[in-house]
Design a protein around this motif. Sequence first.
Motif, short mmCIF file in Angstrom:
data_model
loop_
_atom_site.label_atom_id
_atom_site.label_comp_id
_atom_site.label_asym_id
_atom_site.label_seq_id
_atom_site.Cartn_x
_atom_site.Cartn_y
_atom_site.Cartn_z
N THR B 164 56.06 91.74 4.20
CA THR B 164 57.34 91.02 4.19
C THR B 164 58.31 91.68 3.20
OG1 THR B 164 56.56 89.42 2.55
CG2 THR B 164 56.36 88.79 4.87
N ALA B 165 57.80 92.51 2.29
CA ALA B 165 58.69 93.25 1.38
C ALA B 165 59.60 94.20 2.15
CB ALA B 165 57.87 94.02 0.34
N GLY B 168 63.68 93.59 2.64
CA GLY B 168 64.75 93.92 1.70
C GLY B 168 64.87 95.40 1.37
N LEU B 169 64.03 96.24 1.98
CA LEU B 169 64.05 97.66 1.60
C LEU B 169 65.26 98.37 2.19
CD1 LEU B 169 60.27 98.58 1.84
CD2 LEU B 169 61.68 98.40 -0.21
N GLY B 174 61.23 103.95 2.76
CA GLY B 174 60.66 102.95 1.86
C GLY B 174 59.66 102.08 2.61
N ARG B 177 56.44 103.92 2.96
CA ARG B 177 55.67 103.93 1.70
C ARG B 177 54.98 102.58 1.48
NH1 ARG B 177 60.33 106.93 0.06
NH2 ARG B 177 61.30 105.08 -0.84
N LEU B 178 55.69 101.51 1.81
CA LEU B 178 55.11 100.17 1.67
C LEU B 178 53.86 100.03 2.53
CD1 LEU B 178 55.29 97.13 0.81
CD2 LEU B 178 56.77 96.79 2.81
#
Lengths: 189, 189
Positions: B164-165, B168-169, B174, B177-178
């Motif tokens: 869920t991060a 906002g990336l 990004g 990478r997550l």
Amino acid sequence: MPKLWNETIEEHRKAVREAVMDATATLVAHHGLAAVTMSRIAEDTGIGRATLYKYFPDVQAIILAWHERQILRHLEQLAEVRERTVGGAADRLGAVLGAYALILHDHEPTVDTAALHRGEHVGRAQHQLTGFVTDLIAEGVGRGELRDDIAADELARYCLHALTAATGLPTRDGVQRLVQVTVDGLRRR
Amino acid sequence: MPKLWNETIEEHRKAVREAVMDATATLVAHHGLAAVTMSRIAEDTGIGRATLYKYFPDVQAIILAWHERQILRHLEQLAEVRERTVGGAADRLGAVLGAYALILHDHEPTVDTAALHRGEHVGRAQHQLTGFVTDLIAEGVGRGELRDDIAADELARYCLHALTAATGLPTRDGVQRLVQVTVDGLRRR
């Protein structure tokens, strides 16, 4: 030496505010947010209603102040965990994330508090928490304990999102396992 | 051979519903949820208003049906990614989680859609997704590619929360990478 007049006034104001917050905390813990009313707080604290209204314009202001104090206390609690944990940076990070995950687990938001969590003060606290975890991760990277292929602030965001899974977990053991997996993602491979 | 009457009726109904969903999708994409009205859908599809009301009692029903279709399509998309990814179970899992994280990243909820996301159909889809990811993880555990010290369904919940991060990336890099960090948490150490 007698205290200066201003100091005494300031201390008195602070004591009144603290008494209101404490009464709110007790009410919320036993009867939920809906139980917090101006009359009930006046009654429980022994502060006159007229005085109470000078401190807080309405019950929403009381609830917001209480919630803000609660969040600040949680941040302080995490800072204490960092200080008292012995071992490497990864251990400190694990201990802090473990404490944070337990806070999420033990304070599951209800319909009542979900609205509070959209408040500005929560955004500020979240920002502060991200900075705090970023610093811990950067320390671990600096000591060669954690992965350095991804920026510390991205890793911090990953951690904090992963740990939101703690909210729905049935047991505290499950929370510990979640923290373990989350921290394992940060290790140098 | 001519089709049976019932089949033709059923196909016609399906075609009408699909046309309404397609018009809704186009409207939402260009002008947001608020632009969806019964009149506008009738106009864009060429379906009479009276007929439209026989299919959908109100605009909320249209929006809900469209959102449900969109979520089902995302689930189908993830199933396709699983099928077409060559390599081990961990590769398949990484590819599926990558596709899911990109869906989250590209469909950031707005004030409008936040309410939709609290709908029952979203809960069902989330449940289905958790099952799907649990199976992928169990496969990886069975093949000795992923950690076996924590139950697959707990690991699936960890993954879905961590990702869920992605919402906002700022960049798709990004997001990748997550996904990498998240999957690294699942590996056997």
